[in-house]
Design an enzyme around this catalytic site. Structure first.
Site, PDB file in Angstrom:
ATOM      1  N   ASP A   1      52.438  34.309  32.475  1.00 11.55           N
ATOM      2  CA  ASP A   1      53.317  35.415  32.878  1.00 11.55           C
ATOM      3  C   ASP A   1      54.720  34.940  33.236  1.00 11.55           C
ATOM      4  OD1 ASP A   1      51.057  36.868  32.504  1.00 11.55           O
ATOM      5  OD2 ASP A   1      51.035  37.800  34.485  1.00 11.55           O
TER       6      ASP A   1
ATOM      7  N   ARG B   1      40.566  34.311  43.215  1.00 13.51           N
ATOM      8  CA  ARG B   1      40.704  35.765  43.420  1.00 13.51           C
ATOM      9  C   ARG B   1      39.338  36.451  43.404  1.00 13.51           C
ATOM     10  NH1 ARG B   1      42.465  38.294  37.688  1.00 13.51           N
ATOM     11  NH2 ARG B   1      41.764  36.611  36.331  1.00 13.51           N
TER      12      ARG B   1
ATOM     13  N   GLU C   1      54.926  48.969  46.253  1.00 15.33           N
ATOM     14  CA  GLU C   1      54.433  47.970  47.204  1.00 15.33           C
ATOM     15  C   GLU C   1      54.986  48.164  48.612  1.00 15.33           C
ATOM     16  OE1 GLU C   1      54.191  46.183  43.066  1.00 15.33           O
ATOM     17  OE2 GLU C   1      55.678  47.330  44.206  1.00 15.33           O
TER      18      GLU C   1
ATOM     19  N   SER D   1      42.909  42.789  38.572  1.00 19.89           N
ATOM     20  CA  SER D   1      43.466  41.469  38.875  1.00 19.89           C
ATOM     21  C   SER D   1      43.069  40.979  40.260  1.00 19.89           C
ATOM     22  CB  SER D   1      44.992  41.505  38.772  1.00 19.89           C
ATOM     23  OG  SER D   1      45.402  41.742  37.439  1.00 19.89           O
TER      24      SER D   1
ATOM     25  N   HIS E   1      47.366  35.507  42.326  1.00 20.44           N
ATOM     26  CA  HIS E   1      48.219  34.970  41.267  1.00 20.44           C
ATOM     27  C   HIS E   1      49.407  34.177  41.829  1.00 20.44           C
ATOM     28  CE1 HIS E   1      45.745  37.829  39.161  1.00 20.44           C
ATOM     29  NE2 HIS E   1      46.313  37.599  37.992  1.00 20.44           N
TER      30      HIS E   1
END
Length: 313
Positions: free
Chosen positions: A119, A12, A60, A39, A111
């Site tokens: 998570d 990332r 989103e 993130s 992710h």
């Protein structure tokens, strides 16, 4: 086989640094985020280009529609959120507003896979490659390390059309060249071999190289191919390899259904029938744990690759 590397970095961050570079070189690049700036490593791009960033919040579906609209004015929008929220949560908007009308949107999905880690299953998307590759005209890219992710981010800005760019959370070895030229749809031969072909994508490229090095000690010669672009798939490099080895293992951090392995199987069934084994998550959800624990439990680490190679031999 040389398995040396200089450092470990998350893919990332490769996206974030690639986006920052694009901000300096391409005035049409803009970025949108669904409340996950840190993130997605978008901080530096925003600092340098505040007028070219849009914080959409936890909305989103709106983000995808706004991105589609921005392309009409000639902008090149990169949307940023987790892979789960970049696909399943907004699939209708991507299908209707982006893919159907071939909008020039770059969907940056962080992710991805089990290596999201602690998570847990709700955030660990293992279906995204399948969902996105089924959309007509959608390019699907899953780079293997920091350098390749940075290069891919820069390359997709030059490509005209919708792209799904998938990357991850954990720090992994940086083992590809910093100055590489990223070619969409062109696989990379990482290691030559004669006994079996290993075709891998994303984090599984490094695991496959580790497996190949171990197998080499036992006299088993593995050809390792990095398929960073799952769609369009580099059929030529795969077919040429299996004609030599006669056996193939596909390796991915994704559900066994719908991912790289099935794309490769389709090509082989049509053009070069070959004995194939699959390293992938076996049609199940994940759970909370460290990336290493999860890769071991769900059999997508180097030991799993070794096991599948030996099953073919």
């Amino acid at each position: 086989m040389d398995l040396t590397y200089t450092e470990k970095k998350d893919t990332r961050s490769g996206f974030g640094d690639g986006l920052t570079e694009l901000g300096r070189t391409n005035p049409n690049v803009v970025a949108l985020c669904a409340d996950l700036i840190g993130s997605l490593k978008m901080d530096q791009f925003i600092k340098e280009n505040p007028e070219r960033f849009f914080q959409i919040g936890i909305a989103e579906a709106n983000m995808m529609c706004i991105a589609a609209g921005l392309t009409i004015g000639g902008k090149i929008p990169f949307t940023g959120t987790f892979a789960e929220f970049s696909t399943a949560r907004v699939y209708d908007q991507i299908r209707q507003s982006i893919a159907y009308s071939n909008k020039n949107v770059k969907i940056a999905a962080s992710h991805a896979g089990l290596t999201l880690g602690e998570d847990g299953a709700t955030h660990q998307t293992l279906e995204d490659i399948g969902l996105m590759k089924m959309l007509p005209g959608m390019v699907v890219i899953n780079p293997c390390d920091y350098n390749q992710t940075k290069a891919a981010t820069i390359a997709v800005a030059e490509y005209e059309g919708p792209v799904y760019l998938r990357f991850g959370r954990p720090a992994v070895p940086v083992f590809t060249p910093a100055d590489q030229k990223f070619e969409i749809g062109k696989g990379i031969l990482m290691n030559e071999g004669t006994d079996v072909t290993i075709v891998a994508t994303g984090h599984l490229v490094w695991e496959s190289l580790v497996a190949a090095a171990e197998l080499e000690k036992e006299g088993i010669s593995c050809e390792v191919i990095n398929i960073h672009t799952i769609k369009p798939l580099d059929e030529e490099i795969i077919i040429n390899s299996v004609k030599k080895t006669g056996k193939i293992v596909t390796a991915e951090e994704h559900n066994i259904l719908g991912g790289l392995g099935e794309s490769v199987a389709r090509v082989l069934a049509q053009k070069c029938p070959t004995k194939q084994a699959f390293v992938a998550v076996n049609d199940t959800f994940g759970e909370s744990g460290t990336p290493a624990e999860l890769m071991k439990k769900y059999k997508i680490d180097s030991n799993a690759v070794i096991e599948k190679v030996k099953s073919l031999l």
